[in-house]
Design a protein around this motif. Structure first.
Motif, PDB file in Angstrom:
ATOM      1  N   GLY A  89       0.789  -1.224   0.000  1.00 17.66           N
ATOM      2  CA  GLY A  89       0.000   0.000   0.000  1.00 17.66           C
ATOM      3  C   GLY A  89       0.821   1.274   0.000  1.00 17.66           C
ATOM      4  N   THR A  90       2.157   1.157  -0.045  1.00 11.28           N
ATOM      5  CA  THR A  90       3.032   2.322  -0.020  1.00 11.28           C
ATOM      6  C   THR A  90       3.804   2.422  -1.332  1.00 11.28           C
ATOM      7  N   TRP A  91       3.836   3.621  -1.893  1.00 12.57           N
ATOM      8  CA  TRP A  91       4.621   3.906  -3.091  1.00 12.57           C
ATOM      9  C   TRP A  91       5.904   4.602  -2.669  1.00 12.57           C
ATOM     10  N   ARG A  92       7.009   4.238  -3.324  1.00 15.53           N
ATOM     11  CA  ARG A  92       8.264   4.947  -3.059  1.00 15.53           C
ATOM     12  C   ARG A  92       9.191   4.796  -4.256  1.00 15.53           C
ATOM     13  N   TRP A  93      10.180   5.700  -4.312  1.00 11.61           N
ATOM     14  CA  TRP A  93      11.196   5.642  -5.353  1.00 11.61           C
ATOM     15  C   TRP A  93      12.396   4.878  -4.813  1.00 11.61           C
ATOM     16  N   ILE A  94      12.832   3.891  -5.545  1.00 10.74           N
ATOM     17  CA  ILE A  94      13.987   3.068  -5.191  1.00 10.74           C
ATOM     18  C   ILE A  94      15.160   3.518  -6.071  1.00 10.74           C
ATOM     19  N   THR A  95      16.333   3.612  -5.495  1.00  7.56           N
ATOM     20  CA  THR A  95      17.527   3.971  -6.274  1.00  7.56           C
ATOM     21  C   THR A  95      18.585   2.892  -6.105  1.00  7.56           C
ATOM     22  N   GLU A  96      19.349   2.694  -7.168  1.00  2.00           N
ATOM     23  CA  GLU A  96      20.461   1.748  -7.116  1.00  2.00           C
ATOM     24  C   GLU A  96      21.547   2.204  -8.072  1.00  2.00           C
ATOM     25  N   ARG A  97      22.753   1.761  -7.826  1.00  2.00           N
ATOM     26  CA  ARG A  97      23.873   2.058  -8.721  1.00  2.00           C
ATOM     27  C   ARG A  97      23.740   1.202  -9.967  1.00  2.00           C
ATOM     28  N   LEU A  98      24.196   1.763 -11.077  1.00  2.00           N
ATOM     29  CA  LEU A  98      24.247   0.991 -12.323  1.00  2.00           C
ATOM     30  C   LEU A  98      25.634   0.427 -12.513  1.00  2.00           C
TER      31      LEU A  98
END
Length: 98
Positions: A89-98
């Motif tokens: 039920g929660t939206w969030r932006w995920i970040t990771e290294r390429l």
């Protein structure tokens, strides 16, 4: 690409396409929860970054959260990938290294 240059990429709706954040000139989050990005080019191409649904819409400021994350990542080094995640039920932006 040098170690001090940052490129931020955003994974589109299906995760198969990636858009460089600095190519985006307009973000739109409509009432259905669909987030689209207009790209900086002559053709005014629009790409869907995510599709909400009538029962699982991202927050009203989700596009602003994206801008904030991109600005934060621009101060780091190396290439980064961002994508939207909906979990419990929660939206969030995920970040990771390429």
């Amino acid at each position: 690409m040098s170690g001090t240059n940052t490129e931020v990429w955003i994974a589109a709706n299906d995760g198969q396409d990636m858009i460089r954040a600095d190519a985006i000139v307009v973000l739109r989050l409509d009432e259905s929860g669909r987030l689209t990005a207009q790209l900086r080019d002559e053709a005014r191409i629009t790409v869907t970054l995510l599709e909400g649904s009538s029962h699982d819409q991202p927050p009203k400021d989700f596009h602003r959260q994206l801008i904030q994350k991109v600005a934060e990542l621009a101060d780091s080094s190396g290439a980064r990938l961002m994508y939207a995640q909906h979990d419990g039920g929660t939206w969030r932006w995920i970040t990771e290294r390429l």
